[in-house]
Design a protein around this motif. Structure first.
Motif, PDB file in Angstrom:
ATOM      1  N   ALA A 235       0.873  -1.175   0.000  1.00 11.04           N
ATOM      2  CA  ALA A 235       0.000   0.000   0.000  1.00 11.04           C
ATOM      3  C   ALA A 235       0.912   1.227   0.000  1.00 11.04           C
ATOM      4  CB  ALA A 235      -0.920   0.010   1.218  1.00 11.04           C
ATOM      5  N   ALA A 236       0.978   1.889  -1.144  1.00  9.35           N
ATOM      6  CA  ALA A 236       1.798   3.099  -1.265  1.00  9.35           C
ATOM      7  C   ALA A 236       0.919   4.308  -0.997  1.00  9.35           C
ATOM      8  CB  ALA A 236       2.408   3.188  -2.655  1.00  9.35           C
ATOM      9  N   ASP A 237       1.520   5.315  -0.383  1.00  9.98           N
ATOM     10  CA  ASP A 237       0.754   6.528  -0.112  1.00  9.98           C
ATOM     11  C   ASP A 237       1.667   7.736  -0.036  1.00  9.98           C
ATOM     12  OD1 ASP A 237       1.984   5.934   2.360  1.00  9.98           O
ATOM     13  OD2 ASP A 237       0.424   6.994   3.451  1.00  9.98           O
ATOM     14  N   GLU A 238       1.076   8.880  -0.291  1.00 15.87           N
ATOM     15  CA  GLU A 238       1.699  10.181  -0.023  1.00 15.87           C
ATOM     16  C   GLU A 238       0.644  10.973   0.703  1.00 15.87           C
ATOM     17  OE1 GLU A 238       3.446  12.280  -3.283  1.00 15.87           O
ATOM     18  OE2 GLU A 238       4.876  10.676  -3.698  1.00 15.87           O
ATOM     19  N   ARG A 239       0.952  11.371   1.914  1.00 15.34           N
ATOM     20  CA  ARG A 239      -0.040  12.081   2.724  1.00 15.34           C
ATOM     21  C   ARG A 239       0.668  12.838   3.839  1.00 15.34           C
ATOM     22  NH1 ARG A 239      -2.927   6.926   5.102  1.00 15.34           N
ATOM     23  NH2 ARG A 239      -3.718   7.201   3.042  1.00 15.34           N
TER      24      ARG A 239
ATOM     25  N   ASP B 132       3.517  18.726  14.848  1.00 17.24           N
ATOM     26  CA  ASP B 132       3.774  19.309  13.533  1.00 17.24           C
ATOM     27  C   ASP B 132       3.362  18.315  12.447  1.00 17.24           C
ATOM     28  OD1 ASP B 132       4.807  21.558  14.679  1.00 17.24           O
ATOM     29  OD2 ASP B 132       6.911  21.075  14.255  1.00 17.24           O
ATOM     30  N   ARG B 133       2.859  18.875  11.368  1.00 16.58           N
ATOM     31  CA  ARG B 133       2.497  18.036  10.221  1.00 16.58           C
ATOM     32  C   ARG B 133       3.645  18.054   9.226  1.00 16.58           C
ATOM     33  NH1 ARG B 133      -3.261  17.937   8.484  1.00 16.58           N
ATOM     34  NH2 ARG B 133      -2.415  18.567   6.482  1.00 16.58           N
ATOM     35  N   PHE B 134       3.844  16.938   8.543  1.00 15.67           N
ATOM     36  CA  PHE B 134       4.823  16.870   7.471  1.00 15.67           C
ATOM     37  C   PHE B 134       4.282  15.936   6.396  1.00 15.67           C
ATOM     38  CE2 PHE B 134       5.854  13.335  10.143  1.00 15.67           C
ATOM     39  CZ  PHE B 134       6.295  12.334   9.293  1.00 15.67           C
ATOM     40  N   TYR B 135       4.747  16.152   5.192  1.00 12.68           N
ATOM     41  CA  TYR B 135       4.264  15.364   4.060  1.00 12.68           C
ATOM     42  C   TYR B 135       5.249  14.233   3.809  1.00 12.68           C
ATOM     43  CZ  TYR B 135       1.726  14.541  -0.262  1.00 12.68           C
ATOM     44  OH  TYR B 135       0.952  13.989  -1.246  1.00 12.68           O
ATOM     45  N   ALA B 136       4.738  13.011   3.728  1.00 12.25           N
ATOM     46  CA  ALA B 136       5.611  11.855   3.568  1.00 12.25           C
ATOM     47  C   ALA B 136       5.115  10.935   2.468  1.00 12.25           C
ATOM     48  CB  ALA B 136       5.700  11.078   4.876  1.00 12.25           C
ATOM     49  N   SER B 137       6.064  10.270   1.875  1.00 10.67           N
ATOM     50  CA  SER B 137       5.772   9.209   0.916  1.00 10.67           C
ATOM     51  C   SER B 137       6.141   7.913   1.603  1.00 10.67           C
ATOM     52  CB  SER B 137       6.628   9.390  -0.341  1.00 10.67           C
ATOM     53  OG  SER B 137       6.460   8.281  -1.195  1.00 10.67           O
ATOM     54  N   GLY B 138       5.250   6.939   1.522  1.00  9.14           N
ATOM     55  CA  GLY B 138       5.548   5.690   2.206  1.00  9.14           C
ATOM     56  C   GLY B 138       4.950   4.498   1.508  1.00  9.14           C
TER      57      GLY B 138
ATOM     58  N   ILE C 218       7.851   1.837   5.401  1.00  6.82           N
ATOM     59  CA  ILE C 218       9.022   2.634   5.041  1.00  6.82           C
ATOM     60  C   ILE C 218       8.476   3.980   4.569  1.00  6.82           C
ATOM     61  CG2 ILE C 218      11.037   2.837   3.539  1.00  6.82           C
ATOM     62  CD1 ILE C 218      10.890  -0.260   3.244  1.00  6.82           C
ATOM     63  N   ALA C 219       8.970   5.054   5.170  1.00  9.99           N
ATOM     64  CA  ALA C 219       8.460   6.388   4.834  1.00  9.99           C
ATOM     65  C   ALA C 219       9.617   7.365   4.683  1.00  9.99           C
ATOM     66  CB  ALA C 219       7.501   6.879   5.913  1.00  9.99           C
ATOM     67  N   ARG C 220       9.381   8.376   3.880  1.00 11.93           N
ATOM     68  CA  ARG C 220      10.385   9.409   3.639  1.00 11.93           C
ATOM     69  C   ARG C 220       9.712  10.770   3.661  1.00 11.93           C
ATOM     70  NH1 ARG C 220      14.147  10.325  -1.655  1.00 11.93           N
ATOM     71  NH2 ARG C 220      15.522  11.823  -0.669  1.00 11.93           N
ATOM     72  N   ASP C 221      10.377  11.738   4.263  1.00 12.23           N
ATOM     73  CA  ASP C 221       9.849  13.100   4.370  1.00 12.23           C
ATOM     74  C   ASP C 221       9.941  13.803   3.011  1.00 12.23           C
ATOM     75  OD1 ASP C 221       9.090  15.653   5.065  1.00 12.23           O
ATOM     76  OD2 ASP C 221      10.555  15.899   6.666  1.00 12.23           O
ATOM     77  N   LEU C 222       8.791  14.233   2.513  1.00 13.66           N
ATOM     78  CA  LEU C 222       8.728  14.969   1.245  1.00 13.66           C
ATOM     79  C   LEU C 222       8.160  16.372   1.457  1.00 13.66           C
ATOM     80  CD1 LEU C 222       7.344  12.246  -1.209  1.00 13.66           C
ATOM     81  CD2 LEU C 222       9.707  12.911  -0.818  1.00 13.66           C
ATOM     82  N   THR C 223       8.224  16.862   2.680  1.00  9.36           N
ATOM     83  CA  THR C 223       7.637  18.160   2.997  1.00  9.36           C
ATOM     84  C   THR C 223       8.214  19.264   2.125  1.00  9.36           C
ATOM     85  OG1 THR C 223       7.353  17.425   5.265  1.00  9.36           O
ATOM     86  CG2 THR C 223       7.144  19.780   4.859  1.00  9.36           C
ATOM     87  N   GLU C 224       9.526  19.269   1.973  1.00 10.28           N
ATOM     88  CA  GLU C 224      10.152  20.326   1.177  1.00 10.28           C
ATOM     89  C   GLU C 224       9.665  20.266  -0.269  1.00 10.28           C
ATOM     90  OE1 GLU C 224      14.602  21.869  -0.113  1.00 10.28           O
ATOM     91  OE2 GLU C 224      14.392  20.496   1.570  1.00 10.28           O
TER      92      GLU C 224
END
Length: 185
Positions: free
Chosen positions: A65-69, A77-83, A100-106
Motif C-alpha cells: 500500500a503506497a501513499d503520499e499524505r 507538527d504536520r509533514f508530508y511523507a511518501s511511504g 518505510i516512509a520518507r519526508d517529502l515536505t520540502e
C-alpha cells in the motif's frame, strides 16, 4: 537508514520495531513508539476516516500500500511523507507489516509554491488581458471618433469647395451682367 523511517508492526497495528530514521522523522524514540498503535503518526482526519486500517487492509490484499499524505510528528507538527506498507508473511502467514516512509515536505512545499506562482501568473495574465482588451476598446472608440471627425472634415471641405464654386459663379455672373451690358452698349 537515517533518511528513511522504517518500522514494523503486528497484524493489529502495534509497533514492534522503530529505527533511527523513524525517530528522526516522527519524533518518538524507539522506547516511546514500541507497543503504540501506528495510527499515532496519522493526522486526526485520517484517523477519523480509518486511513490506517485501510492502508493495512490494502497491503494485505494487494501486497503493498503506497501513499503520499500528511503525517504527524510527536510535537504535533504536520509533514508530508511518501511511504509504502508491505505485509510480512514468513511461511505465507500474515504476521504483521513493515512501513518505510520518507519526508517529502520540502518537495510538497515547493510544489505548492509553484502552483501558487502559476495561479498568480495566470491571474496576472487575465488581469493584463482584460487591461489590454479595455485599451483596445478605447482605441477602437478613438479610431471611430477620428473617422467620424475625418468624415466631417471631408464634408466641410466639400461644402467649402461647393460654396467657393457657387461664389465664383455668382461673381462671374455679376461681372458678366455689370460689365457685359456697358461693353455691349
Amino acid at each position: 537508514a537515517k533518511d528513511y523511517a522504517i518500522f514494523t508492526m503486528d497484524v493489529d497495528g502495534l509497533i514492534q520495531s522503530w529505527n533511527v530514521g523513524a525517530e528522526r522523522l516522527f519524533g518518538w524514540t524507539e522506547t516511546e513508539a514500541l507497543g503504540q498503535h501506528a495510527r499515532m503518526i496519522f493526522t486526526p482526519d485520517d484517523r477519523a476516516r480509518g486511513a490506517d486500517e485501510e492502508e493495512m487492509k490494502q497491503a494485505a490484499q494487494c501486497g503493498r500500500a503506497a501513499d503520499e499524505r500528511w503525517h504527524l510528528r510527536r510535537n504535533g507538527d504536520r509533514f508530508y511523507a511518501s511511504g509504502v506498507l508491505v505485509p510480512l508473511r514468513p511461511d505465507g502467514i500474515l504476521t504483521g507489516y513493515a512501513k518505510i516512509a520518507r519526508d517529502l515536505t520540502e518537495r510538497k512545499q515547493l510544489e505548492e509554491a509553484l502552483l501558487r506562482a502559476q495561479d498568480e501568473l495566470e491571474q496576472r495574465v487575465r488581469d493584463r488581458t482584460a487591461e489590454l482588451a479595455r485599451t483596445n476598446s478605447e482605441l477602437a472608440a478613438e479610431v471611430q471618433e477620428r473617422r467620424a471627425a475625418e468624415a466631417q472634415v471631408k464634408a466641410l471641405f466639400r461644402r467649402l469647395v461647393t460654396v467657393q464654386e457657387e461664389e465664383r459663379r455668382r461673381i462671374a455672373r455679376d461681372l458678366h451682367d455689370q460689365l457685359g451690358q456697358p461693353m455691349t452698349v
